[in-house]
Motif scaffolding. Sequence first.
Motif, mmCIF file in Angstrom:
data_model
loop_
_atom_site.group_PDB
_atom_site.id
_atom_site.type_symbol
_atom_site.label_atom_id
_atom_site.label_comp_id
_atom_site.label_asym_id
_atom_site.label_seq_id
_atom_site.Cartn_x
_atom_site.Cartn_y
_atom_site.Cartn_z
ATOM 1 N N ASP A 139 0.832 -1.212 0.000
ATOM 2 C CA ASP A 139 0.000 0.000 0.000
ATOM 3 C C ASP A 139 0.869 1.266 0.000
ATOM 4 O OD1 ASP A 139 -2.536 0.994 -0.206
ATOM 5 O OD2 ASP A 139 -3.185 0.424 1.793
ATOM 6 N N LEU A 140 1.843 1.297 -0.894
ATOM 7 C CA LEU A 140 2.756 2.429 -0.944
ATOM 8 C C LEU A 140 2.061 3.701 -1.428
ATOM 9 C CD1 LEU A 140 5.724 0.534 -2.612
ATOM 10 C CD2 LEU A 140 5.583 1.222 -0.207
ATOM 11 N N LYS A 141 2.431 4.823 -0.875
ATOM 12 C CA LYS A 141 1.864 6.100 -1.281
ATOM 13 C C LYS A 141 2.556 6.599 -2.550
ATOM 14 C CE LYS A 141 -0.789 5.887 2.231
ATOM 15 N NZ LYS A 141 -2.150 5.337 1.989
ATOM 16 N N PRO A 142 1.879 7.454 -3.333
ATOM 17 C CA PRO A 142 2.453 7.907 -4.604
ATOM 18 C C PRO A 142 3.827 8.538 -4.475
ATOM 19 C CG PRO A 142 0.143 8.506 -4.480
ATOM 20 C CD PRO A 142 0.500 7.957 -3.136
ATOM 21 N N GLU A 143 4.040 9.333 -3.420
ATOM 22 C CA GLU A 143 5.344 9.981 -3.267
ATOM 23 C C GLU A 143 6.444 8.944 -3.021
ATOM 24 O OE1 GLU A 143 2.860 10.639 0.540
ATOM 25 O OE2 GLU A 143 2.566 10.731 -1.643
ATOM 26 N N ALA A 144 6.103 7.865 -2.323
ATOM 27 C CA ALA A 144 7.085 6.795 -2.103
ATOM 28 C C ALA A 144 7.378 6.073 -3.413
ATOM 29 C CB ALA A 144 6.574 5.819 -1.056
#
Length: 304
Positions: A139-144
């Motif tokens: 569930d990685l965030k877009p910035e990551a």
Amino acid sequence: MLPVLPTPFTESGAVDPDAMAGIVDFAVASGVDGVVFPGFASEVDELSAAERTALLKVVVNRIAGRVPIVAGASAPTALEAISHCREALANGIRHVMIQAPKSVGTTTEAVSAFYGEIAAAVAGIEIVLQNAPAPRGSDLKPEAILQIVRDNPAITYVKEETLPSGLAISAIAAGKPAHLKGVIGGGGARYLIDEYNRGACGAMPAVELADIHVAMDRAYRAGDIARARDLYMRTLPLLVIQFNFRMAFTKHVLTRRGVMTNQVVRAKVPPMDALDVAEIDAWLDACADLMTAEPRQPKLGGGA
């Protein structure tokens, strides 16, 4: 449109290479732009290493260069993922889809290092970073994701399937570095129009409605958004049901369409009772005119 191919089994539960070849033929006849194997929808976690290897060879041999193949290479460790990548390259496949395992952690630095280790060990691969929702994925965030991609030029695509996917696809598409060729939608095509509106370059649904999904994709790209929306609306009830039953639904539809001869699954999915089957078949009946690939769906409304 790059569907994930299911794994067919015999009535006794063994993998069925002949049926696998038939599924490949159906996908190609549907006009797909490529195929994916193995993936989550392939029941990959239920396959032995030998079964996985044998079926990938069937896919490669049957495709025979007609469309590209994306090989699933996710694994619990980087070393195992590297082995899958090398196997893909040995079969002439350059694109591999990899989801970072939770064992490496979920920090940007740890996930980036995981992909970097794979890319350094297997020169020449192009990685599709699969970002799946929890609990299956990280569930990685877009910035990551953007930072991980910047750190790893071997990552040339992102498959974004966290929910809701829309804002994430917009953010990745807007901030992508030059080497990232595109963002691919997930979610079984349940959000296809929104994903395309936000810049997704393609989708990786299951294969049972591939001909209709291809028609939807082509209509959208031709600027006939009304036609794309109509196809989307007509198939959405089926995709909602597919969300519950997953591989069992896929195999039921492929059996009804004459592509498979049974619906054996290994994965632990909810059972379908007679009312579930009747509802699925009613919606299939309503979409029968949209099914163009051979073999077409037999005996709709009149039993299997």
